[in-house]
Design an enzyme around this catalytic site. Structure first.
Site, PDB file in Angstrom:
ATOM      1  N   SER A 232      -4.042  10.732  -1.779  1.00  0.00           N
ATOM      2  CA  SER A 232      -4.449  10.806  -0.376  1.00  0.00           C
ATOM      3  C   SER A 232      -5.804  11.491  -0.300  1.00  0.00           C
ATOM      4  O   SER A 232      -6.073  12.434  -1.063  1.00  0.00           O
ATOM      5  CB  SER A 232      -3.419  11.632   0.418  1.00  0.00           C
ATOM      6  OG  SER A 232      -3.955  12.013   1.676  1.00  0.00           O
ATOM      7  N   SER A 233      -6.645  11.024   0.607  1.00  0.00           N
ATOM      8  CA  SER A 233      -7.940  11.700   0.807  1.00  0.00           C
ATOM      9  C   SER A 233      -7.709  13.158   1.180  1.00  0.00           C
ATOM     10  O   SER A 233      -8.506  14.035   0.836  1.00  0.00           O
ATOM     11  CB  SER A 233      -8.725  10.998   1.912  1.00  0.00           C
ATOM     12  OG  SER A 233      -8.803   9.607   1.648  1.00  0.00           O
TER      13      SER A 233
ATOM     14  N   GLY B 177      -5.519   4.711  -4.878  1.00  0.00           N
ATOM     15  CA  GLY B 177      -4.632   4.027  -3.920  1.00  0.00           C
ATOM     16  C   GLY B 177      -5.410   2.994  -3.128  1.00  0.00           C
ATOM     17  O   GLY B 177      -4.986   1.830  -2.995  1.00  0.00           O
ATOM     18  N   HIS B 178      -6.561   3.401  -2.605  1.00  0.00           N
ATOM     19  CA  HIS B 178      -7.416   2.451  -1.879  1.00  0.00           C
ATOM     20  C   HIS B 178      -7.845   1.306  -2.801  1.00  0.00           C
ATOM     21  O   HIS B 178      -7.818   0.133  -2.414  1.00  0.00           O
ATOM     22  CB  HIS B 178      -8.685   3.137  -1.381  1.00  0.00           C
ATOM     23  CG  HIS B 178      -8.471   4.213  -0.361  1.00  0.00           C
ATOM     24  ND1 HIS B 178      -8.767   5.537  -0.596  1.00  0.00           N
ATOM     25  CD2 HIS B 178      -8.004   4.173   0.915  1.00  0.00           C
ATOM     26  CE1 HIS B 178      -8.508   6.254   0.478  1.00  0.00           C
ATOM     27  NE2 HIS B 178      -8.034   5.459   1.416  1.00  0.00           N
TER      28      HIS B 178
ATOM     29  N   LEU C 169     -12.589   7.404  -0.990  1.00  0.00           N
ATOM     30  CA  LEU C 169     -11.676   6.481  -1.664  1.00  0.00           C
ATOM     31  C   LEU C 169     -11.089   7.062  -2.947  1.00  0.00           C
ATOM     32  O   LEU C 169     -11.707   7.879  -3.624  1.00  0.00           O
ATOM     33  CB  LEU C 169     -12.413   5.179  -1.975  1.00  0.00           C
ATOM     34  CG  LEU C 169     -13.020   4.466  -0.760  1.00  0.00           C
ATOM     35  CD1 LEU C 169     -13.694   3.177  -1.202  1.00  0.00           C
ATOM     36  CD2 LEU C 169     -11.963   4.173   0.298  1.00  0.00           C
ATOM     37  N   HIS C 170      -9.872   6.614  -3.248  1.00  0.00           N
ATOM     38  CA  HIS C 170      -9.171   6.987  -4.477  1.00  0.00           C
ATOM     39  C   HIS C 170      -8.486   5.733  -5.023  1.00  0.00           C
ATOM     40  O   HIS C 170      -8.622   4.642  -4.442  1.00  0.00           O
ATOM     41  CB  HIS C 170      -8.175   8.123  -4.200  1.00  0.00           C
ATOM     42  CG  HIS C 170      -7.269   7.867  -3.031  1.00  0.00           C
ATOM     43  ND1 HIS C 170      -6.329   6.867  -3.017  1.00  0.00           N
ATOM     44  CD2 HIS C 170      -7.195   8.461  -1.809  1.00  0.00           C
ATOM     45  CE1 HIS C 170      -5.685   6.876  -1.860  1.00  0.00           C
ATOM     46  NE2 HIS C 170      -6.195   7.826  -1.096  1.00  0.00           N
TER      47      HIS C 170
ATOM     48  N   MET D 277     -10.446   4.892   5.824  1.00  0.00           N
ATOM     49  CA  MET D 277     -11.259   5.961   6.404  1.00  0.00           C
ATOM     50  C   MET D 277     -12.163   6.589   5.326  1.00  0.00           C
ATOM     51  O   MET D 277     -12.731   7.663   5.535  1.00  0.00           O
ATOM     52  CB  MET D 277     -10.379   7.017   7.060  1.00  0.00           C
ATOM     53  CG  MET D 277      -9.547   6.429   8.212  1.00  0.00           C
ATOM     54  SD  MET D 277      -9.049   7.629   9.435  1.00  0.00           S
ATOM     55  CE  MET D 277      -8.055   8.731   8.461  1.00  0.00           C
TER      56      MET D 277
HETATM   57  P1  AMP Z   1      -6.751   5.831   4.792  1.00  0.00           P
HETATM   58  O1  AMP Z   1      -8.157   5.799   4.267  1.00  0.00           O
HETATM   59  O2  AMP Z   1      -6.011   7.083   4.444  1.00  0.00           O
HETATM   60  O3  AMP Z   1      -6.665   5.453   6.247  1.00  0.00           O
HETATM   61  O4  AMP Z   1      -5.981   4.694   4.007  1.00  0.00           O
HETATM   62  C1  AMP Z   1      -6.451   3.367   3.995  1.00  0.00           C
HETATM   63  C2  AMP Z   1      -5.378   2.458   3.421  1.00  0.00           C
HETATM   64  O5  AMP Z   1      -5.065   2.869   2.096  1.00  0.00           O
HETATM   65  C3  AMP Z   1      -4.067   2.527   4.222  1.00  0.00           C
HETATM   66  O6  AMP Z   1      -3.513   1.231   4.298  1.00  0.00           O
HETATM   67  C4  AMP Z   1      -3.220   3.440   3.380  1.00  0.00           C
HETATM   68  O7  AMP Z   1      -1.835   3.215   3.533  1.00  0.00           O
HETATM   69  C5  AMP Z   1      -3.665   3.051   1.989  1.00  0.00           C
HETATM   70  N1  AMP Z   1      -3.362   4.129   1.043  1.00  0.00           N
HETATM   71  C6  AMP Z   1      -3.653   5.438   1.183  1.00  0.00           C
HETATM   72  N2  AMP Z   1      -3.172   6.151   0.142  1.00  0.00           N
HETATM   73  C7  AMP Z   1      -2.548   5.258  -0.671  1.00  0.00           C
HETATM   74  C8  AMP Z   1      -1.832   5.373  -1.914  1.00  0.00           C
HETATM   75  N3  AMP Z   1      -1.665   6.535  -2.520  1.00  0.00           N
HETATM   76  N4  AMP Z   1      -1.326   4.245  -2.460  1.00  0.00           N
HETATM   77  C9  AMP Z   1      -1.491   3.032  -1.834  1.00  0.00           C
HETATM   78  N5  AMP Z   1      -2.154   2.866  -0.674  1.00  0.00           N
HETATM   79  C10 AMP Z   1      -2.677   3.953  -0.097  1.00  0.00           C
END
Ligand code: AMP
Length: 277
Positions: free
Chosen positions: A181-182, A32-33, A29-30, A26
Site C-alpha cells: 500500500s502507498s 501491487g499497482h 506506485l508499488h 493515486m
Molecule cells: P490506489 O493508488 O491505492 O488508489 O490503488 C490503485 C489500484 O491499485 C486500486 O485498484 C487498488 O485496489 C490497487 N492496489 C493497491 N494495492 C494493491 C495490492 N497490494 N495488490 C493489488 N492491487 C493493489
C-alpha cells in the site's frame, strides 16, 4: 509512453488505439499497482494508467495533504511496465469551477469503509465514472486489496450500464504478508513490523474456517485475539461479511465470506481482506 495532463489531450491520444486496458491509481506506485498494469497490457492491445490523488475521496482532515507523491518515479515504473498512455490531471482539470455532481452507490458502499469514511465511496464512484468517460477503456483493473471499492465499482458499471469490463486482481503482499500500500510509507520500522499483524489476523480466521468453523462471531474473535496481541495496533473493525452484499454474517454459508479488517498502526490506517469458501 505518452503522458497527458488534460482531458482533451488524453482523448486525442486515446483515439489512436483500439482495445485498451486501464488501471486508475493515486500514484506512489508499488508492485501491487504494477501487477494491474502488466495485466492491463497483456490482456489488451494497449494499456493506460492514471495518477490522480482524488481530493473528494478524502474526508476533511484526513491524509490528503501528506499522501505520498513521486510522479517522476511513477512514470519510470509505468514506462517499464509497457504502459502506452498515462493520464495525470490536476484537481482543476477534474473538478473545474461549478462542478456539482456526485454518484452514490447504495448497498455495498454502506458498511465497513463506508461507515468509517462517510462519502468516501461517493468520491470514488464519481471520479471513476469520470475517468471511464475520459479514458474509454475496454477493461479496467482494480485490486482485491480494496475489496469494498471493487464491489462498488462492479455495482457502478452494472447499475449505470457503463460498457467497461471490470477485472479484479489478487492482492500483492510483502514477504511477511503485509498487503502492499502507498500508505505503508507512513510506517517507521517498529510500526512496519507491527503491521504484519493484519495478515496474521485474517489468516487465523481463515485457518479456523478451513478447519470447519462457520460461526462468524468465533471467526471474528480469532482475528481480534491476534490483533489484541500487538500493542501498536488499534483495531477499527473485523468483519465477516457476505462477499456480494458485504452485509455482516452470523454464520458463513455456501456463498463463502469476505474476511476484512481495518487497523490503525501509528500514523497509518491499514485495511486488508481474504475471501474464503
Ligand atoms: P490506489 O493508488 O491505492 O488508489 O490503488 C490503485 C489500484 O491499485 C486500486 O485498484 C487498488 O485496489 C490497487 N492496489 C493497491 N494495492 C494493491 C495490492 N497490494 N495488490 C493489488 N492491487 C493493489
Amino acid at each position: 509512453m505518452q503522458v497527458l495532463k488534460t482531458k482533451a489531450a488524453f482523448r486525442a491520444a486515446r483515439a489512436g488505439f483500439g482495445d485498451l486496458g486501464f488501471a486508475p491509481t493515486m500514484g506512489f506506485l508499488h508492485e501491487g499497482h504494477l501487477s494491474l498494469m502488466r495485466r492491463a497490457k497483456t490482456e489488451n492491445g494497449a494499456a493506460a494508467a492514471s495518477i490522480f490523488v482524488n481530493p473528494t475521496q478524502f474526508a476533511p482532515g484526513a491524509d490528503f495533504d501528506r499522501y505520498p507523491r513521486a510522479l517522476e518515479r511513477d512514470l519510470a515504473m509505468l514506462e517499464g511496465a509497457g504502459i502506452d498512455l498515462v493520464f495525470t490531471p490536476d484537481a482543476a482539470e477534474m473538478y473545474p469551477d461549478g462542478f456539482d455532481a456526485s454518484i452514490h452507490i447504495g448497498g455495498v458502499s454502506e458498511g465497513l469503509e463506508g461507515a468509517a469514511r462517510p462519502s468516501h465511496f461517493d468520491g470514488v464512484a464519481t471520479v471513476v465514472s469520470k475517468l471511464f468517460n475520459i479514458v474509454q477503456p475496454t477493461r479496467a483493473y482494480f485490486g482485491q486489496k480494496d475489496a469494498q471499492q471493487a464491489a462498488v465499482i462492479n455495482k457502478l458499471v452494472r447499475d449505470l450500464d457503463i460498457p467497461v469490463q471490470i477485472v479484479i486482481a489478487d492482492t500483492v503482499r510483502e514477504a511477511d504478508g503485509l498487503a502492499m500500500s502507498s500508505r505503508n510509507s507512513y510506517l517507521d520500522p517498529a510500526h512496519r513490523q507491527a503491521a504484519s499483524v493484519l495478515y496474521r489476523a485474517i489468516t487465523a480466521a481463515k485457518a479456523l474456517f478451513e478447519a470447519g468453523e462457520r460461526d462468524a462471531a468465533i471467526l471474528r474473535a480469532a482475528a481480534l485475539r491476534i490483533l489484541a496481541s500487538e500493542p501498536l495496533a488499534q483495531t477499527d473493525y473485523v468483519s465477516i461479511a457476505d462477499p456480494h452484499t458485504l452485509r455482516e454474517l452470523d454464520a458463513v454459508g455456501p456463498q463463502g465470506a469476505l474476511i476484512s479488517l481495518a487497523v490503525q498502526i501509528g500514523p497509518a490506517r491499514l485495511i486488508d481482506n481474504l475471501l474464503v469458501g
